[in-house]
Structure formats: C-alpha cells, structure tokens
Design a protein around this motif. Structure first.
Motif, mmCIF file in Angstrom:
data_model
loop_
_atom_site.group_PDB
_atom_site.id
_atom_site.type_symbol
_atom_site.label_atom_id
_atom_site.label_comp_id
_atom_site.label_asym_id
_atom_site.label_seq_id
_atom_site.Cartn_x
_atom_site.Cartn_y
_atom_site.Cartn_z
ATOM 1 N N GLY A 275 0.827 -1.203 0.000
ATOM 2 C CA GLY A 275 0.000 0.000 0.000
ATOM 3 C C GLY A 275 0.857 1.246 0.000
ATOM 4 N N GLU A 276 0.222 2.354 -0.346
ATOM 5 C CA GLU A 276 0.953 3.621 -0.392
ATOM 6 C C GLU A 276 1.369 4.049 1.011
ATOM 7 O OE1 GLU A 276 -1.863 6.240 -1.974
ATOM 8 O OE2 GLU A 276 -1.870 5.350 -3.976
ATOM 9 N N ASN A 277 2.228 5.045 1.051
ATOM 10 C CA ASN A 277 2.580 5.651 2.340
ATOM 11 C C ASN A 277 1.305 6.150 3.004
ATOM 12 O OD1 ASN A 277 5.483 7.071 0.877
ATOM 13 N ND2 ASN A 277 5.404 5.417 2.320
ATOM 14 N N GLY A 278 1.197 5.883 4.276
ATOM 15 C CA GLY A 278 0.055 6.421 5.013
ATOM 16 C C GLY A 278 -1.232 5.641 4.809
ATOM 17 N N SER A 279 -1.128 4.472 4.169
ATOM 18 C CA SER A 279 -2.366 3.722 3.939
ATOM 19 C C SER A 279 -2.759 2.892 5.152
ATOM 20 C CB SER A 279 -2.231 2.842 2.705
ATOM 21 O OG SER A 279 -1.122 1.987 2.840
ATOM 22 N N GLY A 280 -1.909 2.839 6.161
ATOM 23 C CA GLY A 280 -2.311 2.187 7.408
ATOM 24 C C GLY A 280 -1.645 0.854 7.673
ATOM 25 N N LYS A 281 -0.563 0.550 6.963
ATOM 26 C CA LYS A 281 0.095 -0.755 7.159
ATOM 27 C C LYS A 281 0.703 -0.854 8.563
ATOM 28 C CE LYS A 281 2.873 -0.001 3.699
ATOM 29 N NZ LYS A 281 2.479 1.349 3.292
ATOM 30 N N SER A 282 1.447 0.161 8.940
ATOM 31 C CA SER A 282 2.086 0.114 10.268
ATOM 32 C C SER A 282 1.036 0.158 11.366
ATOM 33 C CB SER A 282 3.056 1.284 10.433
ATOM 34 O OG SER A 282 4.045 1.228 9.438
ATOM 35 N N THR A 283 -0.047 0.868 11.111
ATOM 36 C CA THR A 283 -1.125 0.937 12.104
ATOM 37 C C THR A 283 -1.697 -0.455 12.343
ATOM 38 O OG1 THR A 283 -1.636 3.125 11.250
ATOM 39 C CG2 THR A 283 -3.281 2.091 12.659
ATOM 40 N N LEU A 284 -1.833 -1.192 11.282
ATOM 41 C CA LEU A 284 -2.347 -2.554 11.385
ATOM 42 C C LEU A 284 -1.451 -3.402 12.293
ATOM 43 C CD1 LEU A 284 -4.736 -3.839 9.731
ATOM 44 C CD2 LEU A 284 -2.958 -5.012 8.460
ATOM 45 N N LEU A 291 -1.240 -2.741 20.725
ATOM 46 C CA LEU A 291 -0.686 -1.512 21.279
ATOM 47 C C LEU A 291 -1.796 -0.473 21.323
ATOM 48 C CD1 LEU A 291 2.743 -1.560 19.453
ATOM 49 C CD2 LEU A 291 2.322 -1.898 21.884
ATOM 50 N N TYR A 292 -2.788 -0.652 20.462
ATOM 51 C CA TYR A 292 -4.035 0.119 20.480
ATOM 52 C C TYR A 292 -5.179 -0.864 20.299
ATOM 53 C CZ TYR A 292 -1.126 4.181 19.274
ATOM 54 O OH TYR A 292 -0.179 5.152 19.245
ATOM 55 N N ASP A 293 -6.355 -0.465 20.737
ATOM 56 C CA ASP A 293 -7.565 -1.226 20.437
ATOM 57 C C ASP A 293 -8.333 -0.484 19.357
ATOM 58 O OD1 ASP A 293 -7.320 -3.376 22.111
ATOM 59 O OD2 ASP A 293 -8.236 -2.367 23.829
ATOM 60 N N PHE A 322 9.478 -3.565 13.668
ATOM 61 C CA PHE A 322 8.729 -2.340 13.402
ATOM 62 C C PHE A 322 9.464 -1.531 12.344
ATOM 63 C CE2 PHE A 322 7.232 -3.296 17.708
ATOM 64 C CZ PHE A 322 5.864 -3.228 17.491
ATOM 65 N N GLN A 323 8.682 -0.693 11.687
ATOM 66 C CA GLN A 323 9.301 0.183 10.695
ATOM 67 C C GLN A 323 10.344 1.079 11.376
ATOM 68 O OE1 GLN A 323 6.383 2.403 8.536
ATOM 69 N NE2 GLN A 323 7.805 2.945 6.912
ATOM 70 N N ASP A 324 9.991 1.538 12.553
ATOM 71 C CA ASP A 324 10.945 2.342 13.327
ATOM 72 C C ASP A 324 11.451 1.497 14.498
ATOM 73 O OD1 ASP A 324 8.509 2.206 14.470
ATOM 74 O OD2 ASP A 324 8.418 4.284 15.154
HETATM 75 P P1 ADP Z 1 1.876 3.201 6.468
HETATM 76 O O1 ADP Z 1 2.641 2.333 7.409
HETATM 77 O O2 ADP Z 1 0.958 2.407 5.593
HETATM 78 O O3 ADP Z 1 2.750 4.083 5.660
HETATM 79 P P2 ADP Z 1 0.731 4.280 8.873
HETATM 80 O O4 ADP Z 1 -0.030 3.131 9.385
HETATM 81 O O5 ADP Z 1 2.022 4.556 9.533
HETATM 82 O O6 ADP Z 1 0.921 4.136 7.299
HETATM 83 O O7 ADP Z 1 -0.149 5.582 8.962
HETATM 84 C C1 ADP Z 1 -1.496 5.604 8.548
HETATM 85 C C2 ADP Z 1 -2.081 6.984 8.843
HETATM 86 O O8 ADP Z 1 -2.171 7.181 10.216
HETATM 87 C C3 ADP Z 1 -1.248 8.129 8.286
HETATM 88 O O9 ADP Z 1 -2.131 8.999 7.616
HETATM 89 C C4 ADP Z 1 -0.648 8.818 9.482
HETATM 90 O O10 ADP Z 1 -0.726 10.210 9.323
HETATM 91 C C5 ADP Z 1 -1.529 8.379 10.618
HETATM 92 N N1 ADP Z 1 -0.741 8.091 11.810
HETATM 93 C C6 ADP Z 1 0.270 7.200 11.908
HETATM 94 N N2 ADP Z 1 0.754 7.150 13.167
HETATM 95 C C7 ADP Z 1 0.019 8.031 13.880
HETATM 96 C C8 ADP Z 1 0.012 8.427 15.242
HETATM 97 N N3 ADP Z 1 0.865 7.896 16.124
HETATM 98 N N4 ADP Z 1 -0.891 9.363 15.633
HETATM 99 C C9 ADP Z 1 -1.749 9.881 14.758
HETATM 100 N N5 ADP Z 1 -1.793 9.546 13.459
HETATM 101 C C10 ADP Z 1 -0.934 8.636 13.009
#
Ligand code: ADP
Ligand code: MG
Length: 435
Positions: A275-284, A291-293, A322-324
């Motif tokens: 997915g593109e940058n910011g598409s939510g991969k790391s959030t997943l 780490l979040y619910d 992790f990415q970071d």
């Molecule tokens: P990816 O890994 O796919 O590039 P992320 O999951 O890191 O994308 O981010 C998805 C969206 O959530 C982005 O638009 C980013 O701005 C937002 N985001 C990421 N981390 C945080 C955070 N800690 N607090 C608020 N918004 C966040």
C-alpha cells in the motif's frame, strides 16, 4: 508506571508535562516530607514543654505566640501556591528549553545542526525561554522575600514586646529577677519552636502540592489492560489471525487510519500487504500487537478476540520488526537476544537468527564480534550503518520463537542484494509460522 503506560500516553503532551513535573520533584520532595514530619513533631513537642511555662506567666503570652505565627504561615502557603501555579503554567516551556538543550548536546541532531548552521538559532531560543522563566520565578521569589521580611519583623517586634512586658512585671515585683531570665528564654524559645513547627507544616503542604505530578503519574489509568480472566493463547494455531471490519482512528486524529478492514492470516502462510505511504500498514501492525484497540471491529486469534488474551502472553506470541525499530545501546549479541529474553542464552540459535537476517556477516567483522557494543555513547563501541542496524533488528525478530512474525518494511534500508536474499529465504524461515 511509564513502562506500563499505554502507547497512546506517549502521544499526549499532557502525559509528558506531568511526567516532567514528577521527575523534577520526586528526587527530593519525599525526603523533604520525612524531614518536615520529624521536625514539626520535634518542635511541637518542645513547644508543649515551654507552653506550660508561658501559660504560667500569663495566658495571653501563649495566645500571642500562636497568633503571631499566622502571618508567616499564610505567606508561606500563598507563595507555595504561586510557585506551584508558575510551574504548572510553564512546564511546557521548561520542556521546550530542555528539548533545545538535548538538541544542542546529543548526536541525534549534530550533523544537521552543523550543516544547516542551526546551533545559534536554537541556542538563542533556549536562552530566551530560560531567561523568561528565570524572570518570572525571580519576581515571585522577590515578592516572597519582602513578604517574609514583614512577617519576620512582626514576630521580632513581638518578642521584644514580650521582653518589655516581663521587665515591667519584674519592676513591679510581680516576678523575681530569676524568673525574668527564665521568661525571657521561654518567650524566645517558645516562639522559635512554634514557628518552626508551623513552618514545617507549611512546607509539608508545599511538598505535597509539588508532588501532585507524581501522584498523577501513579494514578495513570491503562485502557489497554489484561482481562480479568484471560483465555489461553490458542496453540497450535488453527484458523490464524482474523480482522473483522476493523476501523481505527488515532487519539486526537480526525481521519481514520484504518477504515473497515477485514482479512485472514492463516498459519503456515506468507501474506504480503502492499500500500501507499500512510495507507495504514504500520497501524495494522500496532493493532495486531494490541498496542491500540480498534474503535470498531475486532482482531482475533483463532476466534479469540485479542482483548480476552493476557497481554504479555499475546505479545510473546508475536514477533515484529517495526518500521521504526529500536537500536539498543548494548552488545550485538544482546541486541539479538532481546527478541526472546525468556530463553536461555543460546549462542548457536543467536548465530542462526543472525545468519538468516544477513546480520552475521556484518557482526563477525566487528572488532569484538558479537560482543561489540553497538553504541559509542555508553562505552567505546562500534556504529553500524542504517541498513546494518535493520539486519540486527530483523535478527532480533527472527530469534523470537513466536508463531506470528510481522515484518514492517524490513528491508527499506537494505541494499538490493540483502533484500533479494531475505525474500528468497523468507518462505523457509519457519514453515508453521504466520508471517
Ligand atoms: P503506512 O505504514 O501504511 O505508511 P501508517 O499506518 O504509519 O501508514 O499511517 C497511517 C495513517 O495514520 C497516516 O495517515 C498517518 O498520518 C496516521 N498516523 C500514523 N501514526 C500516527 C500516530 N501515532 N498518531 C496519529 N496519526 C498517526
Ligand atoms: Mg509504515
């Protein structure tokens, strides 16, 4: 408490403000409270001894000693509150100054600071904040100095008044010359003891006020917590991990980072998420480790929602790059071993993880091999390149025996050959894992 706080706490400036206040005060306030208690008790008891003597001279003498302390206590309490308010109002600026200080004194920013010649700018900003804070504090302390001057003068005048009173009664023959000496001392000491006692009580009030940051940190509530009766983690995995209509918005964010996401990750399979940058991969990834619910939908392992699992157990079953990822100021071997600290120290397994990730060729070349410190900050050590660090982070994740392995852009900093090698052997890593 901080180590156990929710990850979300670390994205909230209020948390840092409170932590800053707690850390600033906690070093000496508790000792100060113990001292204050002991001193007020000691002076209180001493005063009781002298109080009898004063009452014997005249009841009004006792009342005067007590009343004369009121202005001083009032001044102390009032200024404690003013200083406390000052701290509350300016903690953000204090932290900002502290940050400029860190910026100017650590390696993290050193390169850019020099290249973009930013040091004078940040130094000026640092000085401006510190100067403003100093002036504010100075004005409060000066006001306190003058107010205390007035109350102390009052108290002194009272003692001299008492001397005159004793002298007059002696001249009238109501008390003997021996008594005169005794009462002189009783007045002076009685007032001293009582004043010290009350002063210490006022100090206790102040200490308590300033420790509120610590109490706030201790009271910090966790949203991500263990269930009362945790379900056992399914082992071996049967259906794997499932996300059902998961939506998640970061605290204080407006837009959701994930919107109605469903997917299944079966055991023994390798799933790539693109997915593109910011598409939510790391959030997943963060939701997977709880780490979040998520606000809506559910994440479950073999139909057991994550919320019903013991947190530590859940996290011991997931290994992540992790990415970071983190870089620990420790030896190379430890940096890998941190992936599974419950396991006994096993150099062979460690070498295997390093070989798989491509870190072994890097680490073997270091002056002390796996025993090299990967920092120059704590001890004389070695420094790795960004890509080499990523290989170490990957080795750490592979060292873990967790059945679920998550790699968030694990090769982003690696050279193409290393990237190719990794993806070539990913499938062989562990046939039964969810990756
Ligand atoms: P990816 O890994 O796919 O590039 P992320 O999951 O890191 O994308 O981010 C998805 C969206 O959530 C982005 O638009 C980013 O701005 C937002 N985001 C990421 N981390 C945080 C955070 N800690 N607090 C608020 N918004 C966040
Ligand atoms: Mg990402």
């Amino acid at each position: 408490r901080s180590a156990r706080a929710d990850l979300a706490s670390f994205e909230n400036p209020d948390y840092y403000n409170t932590l800053h206040r707690a850390q600033k005060e906690v070093g000496y306030r508790p000792t100060s409270i113990v001292n204050g208690l002991v001193n007020s008790l000691r002076n209180g008891v001493s005063f009781l001894g002298v109080a009898g003597l004063l009452a014997a001279f005249h009841w009004a003498a006792l009342v005067a000693v007590v009343l004369l302390c009121i202005p001083e206590v009032w001044v102390r309490i009032r200024f404690a509150e003013r200083l406390f308010r000052h701290q509350l109002d300016n903690v953000q600026d204090e932290r900002k100054a502290w940050f400029y200080h860190r910026l100017l004194t650590t390696l993290d920013f050193a390169k850019e600071l020099r290249l973009f010649r930013l040091s004078p700018l940040f130094m000026d900003r640092f000085v401006a904040i510190r100067r403003r804070l100093f002036r504010l504090r100075q004005s409060i302390l000066l006001a306190r100095f003058w107010s205390e001057g007035v109350t102390k003068t009052l108290a002194l005048a009272a003692v001299y008044g008492a001397y005159v009173w004793v002298a007059l009664r002696t001249m009238r023959g109501e008390v003997s010359v021996g008594d005169l000496v005794m009462y002189f001392q009783a007045f002076q000491q009685g007032q001293q003891y009582f004043q010290d006692c009350v002063r210490n009580l006022a100090k206790l009030y102040e200490d308590n006020l300033f420790l509120s940051g610590l109490y706030d940190i201790l009271d910090l509530e966790r949203r991500i917590a263990d269930p009362k009766e945790p379900a056992p983690f399914p082992s071996p995995l049967d259906q794997g991990v499932a996300l059902r209509s998961v939506s998640f918005t970061y605290p204080d964010s407006l837009d959701p980072a994930l919107n109605d996401v469903s997917m299944k990750l079966k055991p023994g399979t390798l799933t790539a998420l693109v997915g593109e940058n910011g598409s939510g991969k790391s959030t997943l990834v963060k939701l997977l480790c709880r780490l979040y619910d998520p606000q809506f939908g559910s994440v479950s392992v073999d139909s057991v929602p994550l919320g019903q699992l013991d947190l530590d157990e859940l996290r011991s079953k997931i290994s992540v790059v992790f990415q970071d990822y983190s870089r620990y100021p420790a030896t190379a071997a430890e940096n890998i071993w941190f992936g599974d600290v419950d396991a006994p120290w096993d150099m062979e397994r460690l070498h295997k993880a390093a070989a798989l990730s491509g870190a072994s060729s890097v680490l073997e070349k270091l002056p002390k091999g796996y025993d090299s410190m990967l920092t120059k900050w704590l001890a004389k050590g070695s420094e790795l390149s960004v890509g080499e660090w990523q290989k170490v982070a990957l080795a750490r994740a592979l060292f873990s025996r967790a059945p679920i392995l998550v790699l968030d852009e694990p090769t982003s900093a690696m050279d193409s050959r290393a990237e190719f090698d990794l993806y070539e052997c990913l499938r062989d890593l562990a046939p039964d894992r969810v990756i």
